[in-house]
Design an enzyme around this catalytic site. Structure first.
Site, PDB file in Angstrom:
ATOM      1  CG  ASN A 157      -2.211  -0.782   0.938  1.00 27.20           C
ATOM      2  OD1 ASN A 157      -3.042  -0.366   0.135  1.00 27.20           O
ATOM      3  ND2 ASN A 157      -2.349  -1.935   1.578  1.00 27.20           N
ATOM      4  NE  ARG A 162       0.056  -0.835  23.271  1.00 30.77           N
ATOM      5  CZ  ARG A 162       0.118  -1.632  22.204  1.00 30.77           C
ATOM      6  NH1 ARG A 162       0.584  -1.167  21.068  1.00 30.77           N
ATOM      7  NH2 ARG A 162      -0.287  -2.870  22.268  1.00 30.77           N
ATOM      8  CG  MET A 176       0.474  -4.947  11.033  1.00 27.00           C
ATOM      9  SD  MET A 176      -1.227  -4.607  10.458  1.00 27.00           S
ATOM     10  CE  MET A 176      -2.042  -6.101  11.005  1.00 27.00           C
ATOM     11  CG  HIS A 227      -9.635  -2.353   8.790  1.00 23.94           C
ATOM     12  ND1 HIS A 227      -8.782  -2.898   9.726  1.00 23.94           N
ATOM     13  CD2 HIS A 227     -10.758  -3.118   8.801  1.00 23.94           C
ATOM     14  CE1 HIS A 227      -9.367  -3.942  10.289  1.00 23.94           C
ATOM     15  NE2 HIS A 227     -10.565  -4.092   9.747  1.00 23.94           N
ATOM     16  CG  LEU A 238      -8.536  -1.152  16.511  1.00 32.99           C
ATOM     17  CD1 LEU A 238      -7.133  -0.640  16.227  1.00 32.99           C
ATOM     18  CD2 LEU A 238      -8.484  -2.572  17.074  1.00 32.99           C
ATOM     19  CD  GLU A 287      -5.946  -3.665   1.627  1.00 29.96           C
ATOM     20  OE1 GLU A 287      -5.014  -3.043   2.154  1.00 29.96           O
ATOM     21  OE2 GLU A 287      -6.240  -4.833   1.967  1.00 29.96           O
TER      22      GLU A 287
HETATM   23  C1  GAR Z   1      -3.105  -4.642   4.106  1.00 29.74           C
HETATM   24  O1  GAR Z   1      -4.042  -5.604   3.687  1.00 29.74           O
HETATM   25  C2  GAR Z   1      -3.742  -3.681   5.082  1.00 29.74           C
HETATM   26  O2  GAR Z   1      -5.079  -3.377   4.803  1.00 29.74           O
HETATM   27  C3  GAR Z   1      -3.640  -4.476   6.360  1.00 29.74           C
HETATM   28  O3  GAR Z   1      -2.364  -5.063   6.322  1.00 29.74           O
HETATM   29  C4  GAR Z   1      -2.006  -5.297   4.954  1.00 29.74           C
HETATM   30  C5  GAR Z   1      -0.658  -4.668   4.705  1.00 29.74           C
HETATM   31  O4  GAR Z   1      -0.178  -4.973   3.419  1.00 29.74           O
HETATM   32  N1  GAR Z   1      -3.806  -3.617   7.500  1.00 29.74           N
HETATM   33  C6  GAR Z   1      -4.410  -3.988   8.616  1.00 29.74           C
HETATM   34  O5  GAR Z   1      -4.857  -5.104   8.795  1.00 29.74           O
HETATM   35  C7  GAR Z   1      -4.485  -2.917   9.681  1.00 29.74           C
HETATM   36  N2  GAR Z   1      -5.342  -3.322  10.749  1.00 29.74           N
HETATM   37  P1  GAR Z   1       0.971  -4.077   2.764  1.00 29.74           P
HETATM   38  O6  GAR Z   1       2.108  -4.015   3.765  1.00 29.74           O
HETATM   39  O7  GAR Z   1       1.349  -4.870   1.539  1.00 29.74           O
HETATM   40  O8  GAR Z   1       0.394  -2.735   2.451  1.00 29.74           O
END
Ligand code: GAR
Length: 205
Positions: free
Chosen positions: A23, A74, A99, A118, A153, A183
């Site tokens: 992304n 955190r 994440m 998301h 969240l 996405e």
């Molecule tokens: C993506 O599918 C994004 O939507 C998801 O992680 C993946 C990252 O892929 N995000 C979440 O689940 C956030 N809660 P990428 O590193 O190839 O962009």
């Protein structure tokens, strides 16, 4: 036209990742030509995140702040993350497969200018395992959402959604792959609109 009049002022975008960063890559590649924004930083909580190398190769500043030495603290992790972020002085922060859960204090600092993607049609399936949950529920449509990040969240105002059909023989991974393609389209289109100051919702099919 004088030189000053001809100077374009781009919105500065920082992107936070945790992994492959597909992304992030779609966002960076979209920010060219007449796009109102430009990438100024790609940062990750994982120094091994593949996307960091790709971004550095594009000439973008990168930062790796490993969250592990901070354990459960955190706030200390976020203080370390904040240093390169403040240095880059972003107008907009895009979470792109980032994440780590951020504290309300960190989110408040960037309120109204932090976006997240998301992999579900929010408000359905906040959190993890979104594709399996859509399959388990026998949903006929799945998709993804770009939203403003708030302290709750995956619950901030929705800025865009893209839908994909769930096919009869879909597995978690085939569905995830089909959603991921959307996405990339959705995040690029939504950031472009958002960077012009337009918060109208983007809907892609
Ligand atoms: C993506 O599918 C994004 O939507 C998801 O992680 C993946 C990252 O892929 N995000 C979440 O689940 C956030 N809660 P990428 O590193 O190839 O962009």
């Amino acid at each position: 036209m004088t030189k000053a009049e001809g100077r374009v002022s781009f919105k500065r975008v920082a992107i936070l990742i945790s992994g492959g960063g597909s992304n992030m890559r779609a966002l960076v590649e979209s920010m060219a030509g007449d796009h109102p924004a430009r990438p100024v930083l790609v940062a990750s909580n994982d120094p091994a995140a593949a996307g960091l190398g790709w971004a550095a190769g594009q000439g973008i500043r990168t930062a790796a702040i490993d969250h592990r030495p901070f354990g459960k603290d955190r706030a200390a992790f976020e203080a370390a993350l904040l240093a390169p972020l403040l240095d880059a002085n972003p107008d907009i922060i895009c979470l792109a497969g980032f994440m780590r859960i951020l504290t309300p204090a960190f989110i408040r600092r960037f309120e109204g200018r932090m976006l997240n993607i998301h992999p579900s049609l929010l408000p359905k399936y906040p959190g993890l395992h979104t594709h399996q949950r859509a399959l388990d529920a026998q949903d006929t449509q799945a998709g993804c959402t770009v939203h403003e990040v708030t302290a709750d969240l995956d619950a901030g105002p929705i800025l865009g959604q893209a839908r994909v059909p769930v096919l009869p023989h879909d597995t978690e991974s085939t569905l995830a792959a089909r959603v991921l393609v959307q996405e990339h389209r959705l995040y690029a289109a939504t950031l472009r609109r958002f960077a012009t100051g337009d918060r109208a919702r983007v809907d892609l099919t």
